[in-house]
Design an enzyme around this catalytic site. Structure first.
Site, PDB file in Angstrom:
ATOM      1  N   LEU A 132      27.499 -13.736 -45.383  1.00  0.00           N
ATOM      2  CA  LEU A 132      26.822 -12.452 -45.216  1.00  0.00           C
ATOM      3  C   LEU A 132      26.323 -12.267 -43.789  1.00  0.00           C
ATOM      4  CD1 LEU A 132      24.762 -12.244 -48.539  1.00  0.00           C
ATOM      5  CD2 LEU A 132      27.069 -11.432 -48.074  1.00  0.00           C
ATOM      6  N   LYS A 137       5.551 -20.727 -43.902  1.00  0.00           N
ATOM      7  CA  LYS A 137       6.687 -21.277 -43.170  1.00  0.00           C
ATOM      8  C   LYS A 137       7.832 -20.277 -43.130  1.00  0.00           C
ATOM      9  CE  LYS A 137      10.082 -23.640 -44.833  1.00  0.00           C
ATOM     10  NZ  LYS A 137      11.084 -24.606 -45.339  1.00  0.00           N
ATOM     11  N   ASN A 138       8.120 -19.652 -44.261  1.00  0.00           N
ATOM     12  CA  ASN A 138       9.263 -18.746 -44.344  1.00  0.00           C
ATOM     13  C   ASN A 138       9.058 -17.462 -43.551  1.00  0.00           C
ATOM     14  OD1 ASN A 138      10.647 -20.552 -45.931  1.00  0.00           O
ATOM     15  ND2 ASN A 138      10.130 -19.556 -47.869  1.00  0.00           N
ATOM     16  N   LYS A 188      25.268  -9.022 -51.747  1.00  0.00           N
ATOM     17  CA  LYS A 188      24.189  -9.578 -52.558  1.00  0.00           C
ATOM     18  C   LYS A 188      22.959  -9.703 -51.663  1.00  0.00           C
ATOM     19  CE  LYS A 188      23.971 -13.937 -53.495  1.00  0.00           C
ATOM     20  NZ  LYS A 188      24.233 -15.309 -54.023  1.00  0.00           N
ATOM     21  N   VAL A 189      21.809  -9.693 -52.290  1.00  0.00           N
ATOM     22  CA  VAL A 189      20.568  -9.750 -51.516  1.00  0.00           C
ATOM     23  C   VAL A 189      20.460 -11.106 -50.822  1.00  0.00           C
ATOM     24  CG1 VAL A 189      18.056  -9.676 -51.631  1.00  0.00           C
ATOM     25  CG2 VAL A 189      19.416  -8.131 -53.057  1.00  0.00           C
ATOM     26  N   CYS A 240      17.880 -28.079 -46.873  1.00  0.00           N
ATOM     27  CA  CYS A 240      17.893 -28.579 -48.253  1.00  0.00           C
ATOM     28  C   CYS A 240      19.283 -28.444 -48.855  1.00  0.00           C
ATOM     29  CB  CYS A 240      16.904 -27.796 -49.118  1.00  0.00           C
ATOM     30  SG  CYS A 240      15.184 -28.262 -48.902  1.00  0.00           S
ATOM     31  N   VAL A 250      27.124 -18.801 -45.250  1.00  0.00           N
ATOM     32  CA  VAL A 250      26.639 -17.889 -44.214  1.00  0.00           C
ATOM     33  C   VAL A 250      27.548 -16.670 -44.087  1.00  0.00           C
ATOM     34  CG1 VAL A 250      25.511 -19.745 -42.921  1.00  0.00           C
ATOM     35  CG2 VAL A 250      27.889 -19.152 -42.415  1.00  0.00           C
ATOM     36  N   VAL A 290      17.844 -13.009 -47.969  1.00  0.00           N
ATOM     37  CA  VAL A 290      16.685 -12.958 -47.078  1.00  0.00           C
ATOM     38  C   VAL A 290      17.091 -13.348 -45.658  1.00  0.00           C
ATOM     39  CG1 VAL A 290      14.406 -13.919 -46.593  1.00  0.00           C
ATOM     40  CG2 VAL A 290      15.056 -13.397 -48.945  1.00  0.00           C
TER      41      VAL A 290
END
Length: 430
Positions: A135, A22-23, A172-173, A126, A133, A175
């Protein structure tokens, strides 16, 4: 509202097909907005989040067909879907759609890059911490976007009709932000360098997709990604990678209940740290020609300490499931969550099954018990819900998991896959 009924105590045996991730599927679907040609995606899972994103893309004018037709396909598991964004009719993503799924906010990058403007509602999904948001917005501003936040919407426009390449260092990291900026920079003028970028396999899958469409991206899977922007992108045919979270989830289910299961289509390199941790608990994990074999005989479950962190470390999306496994370990384990600040909502529900868990800040201390006992429990989010299923499979008696719509967001036909391996599990419709 549907619920899942489980009668625990059965070992799992057989094989489970691992669905497309899904991701990975969601950002690949969103990438269809970058081209007026057809993007064909193979191995797309049939999930509530995928269907919701199809509705969101449709709102923008994206047409789709499933294996050549628009009807949903129920036979088989993952599907092939064609997406065509030839005619973008609307660059606004409204609250009533975006609020249901956080990843839908990501359309802001492709819409801005291709159309020069986007108006996107702040996201939902979730309820795990704040997940800001910031970043995303800082990165888009670094590429030259003008941004304004008004009445719950982000209004974005390009200067002179096109984004401009730049160097951006993620504080910061992230995804999601890496996905968005990689897509946006693909159509920007000049070179973009993203530093401290996420390294997850889903990032690599998106880069492979974009490159197949004609983008020039290098370094995906490392902390530094370089994107040389192009004028336009074309269509492509790309396969969604297998779901590493689903793989780890079923591996933990076998480790907890005992048994012998082959996870068909799984790729161990996508979750090697998690597999190493599961092996340390006493499960035997080997690679086969078709996937991964997970086996645990009569030996007890050994306690193992884990700390979640970005890839290639132990993934936060397997933390709840691993806590379920540790509830029956022979001794104490410590599970530390470093990604999200509020991801222990499953603790009180596991306690209803007899688990002994205490919280100290961002660390859960799990004191393993000899047995769990079935009880009614309530799912609070996607990963927490499946941790309750795993625990229910090992608990004595009957467990009922309520609010299973969370499960439908991320696990394709879970009860069917487990039932085929000997679990006593069924969905009960309200």
């Amino acid at each position: 509202m549907d619920r899942i009924r489980i009668v625990g105590g059965n070992k799992l045996a057989g094989s489970i097909p691992i669905s497309g991730a899904k991701n990975a599927a969601l950002p690949l679907m969103i990438a269809s907005l970058l081209t007026d040609d057809t993007l064909t995606l193979e191995n797309v899972p049939h999930l509530a989040d995928v269907e919701q994103l199809i509705r969101i893309l449709g709102n923008h004018g994206v047409d789709y067909s499933v294996n050549g037709r628009r009807e949903k396909q129920n036979e088989g598991y993952s599907r092939t879907i064609n997406f065509s964004a030839r005619n973008i009719v609307d660059t606004t993503a409204p609250y009533e759609l975006v609020s249901k799924m956080r990843a839908s906010f990501w359309v802001i990058g492709p819409l801005l890059a291709r159309m020069g403007e986007a108006k996107v509602s702040l996201p939902g999904g979730c309820a795990i911490g704040t997940r800001p948001v910031d970043l995303f917005l800082e990165g888009l501003q670094a590429l030259g976007a003008d941004l304004d936040v008004d009445t719950g919407y982000v209004i974005a426009k390009t200067k002179n009709g096109r984004l401009v390449g730049n160097r951006y260092v993620f504080p910061k990291v992230s995804v999601g932000a890496t996905h968005v900026l990689m897509m946006a920079a693909s159509l920007a003028k000049g070179e973009t360098v993203l530093e401290n970028a996420a390294c997850e396999p889903e990032i690599v899958n998106l880069a492979e997709c974009l490159n197949a469409m004609g983008a020039r991206i290098s370094g995906a899977g490392t902390p530094t990604i370089t994107i040389d922007g192009v004028e336009s992108l074309s269509g492509a045919r790309v396969r969604v990678i297998p779901d590493r979270i689903e793989t780890g989830t079923y591996a933990m289910a076998v480790a907890m209940t005992g048994g012998d299961v082959v996870l068909e289509g799984a790729r161990p390199e996508l979750l090697q740290t998690a597999l190493d941790v599961i092996s340390q608990t006493g499960a035997e994990i080997t690679q086969t020609n078709s996937g991964i074999r997970v086996k645990r005989n009569g030996a007890g479950i050994s306690p193992v300490d884990v700390t979640t962190a970005p890839f290639p470390a132990f993934p936060t999306d397997l933390q709840a499931q691993f806590m379920g496994l540790m509830t029956m370990a022979k001794g104490k384990s410590r599970i530390t969550e470093t990604i999200f600040e509020n991801r222990f909502m499953h603790v009180q529900e596991l306690a209803r099954l007899g688990a002994h868990i205490t919280l100290s800040g961002q660390t859960a201390i799990v004191d393993g018990v000899a047995k769990l006992k079935g009880a009614p429990v309530m799912a609070t989010d996607l990963r927490a819900s499946v941790s309750l299923v795993i625990a229910g499979l090992a608990a004595e008696g009957e467990t009922t998991v309520n609010r299973v719509y969370h499960l439908d967001r991320g696990f394709e036909r879970l009860e069917e896959k487990l039932s085929n391996c000997g679990a006593v599990i069924e969905r009960i419709s309200a």
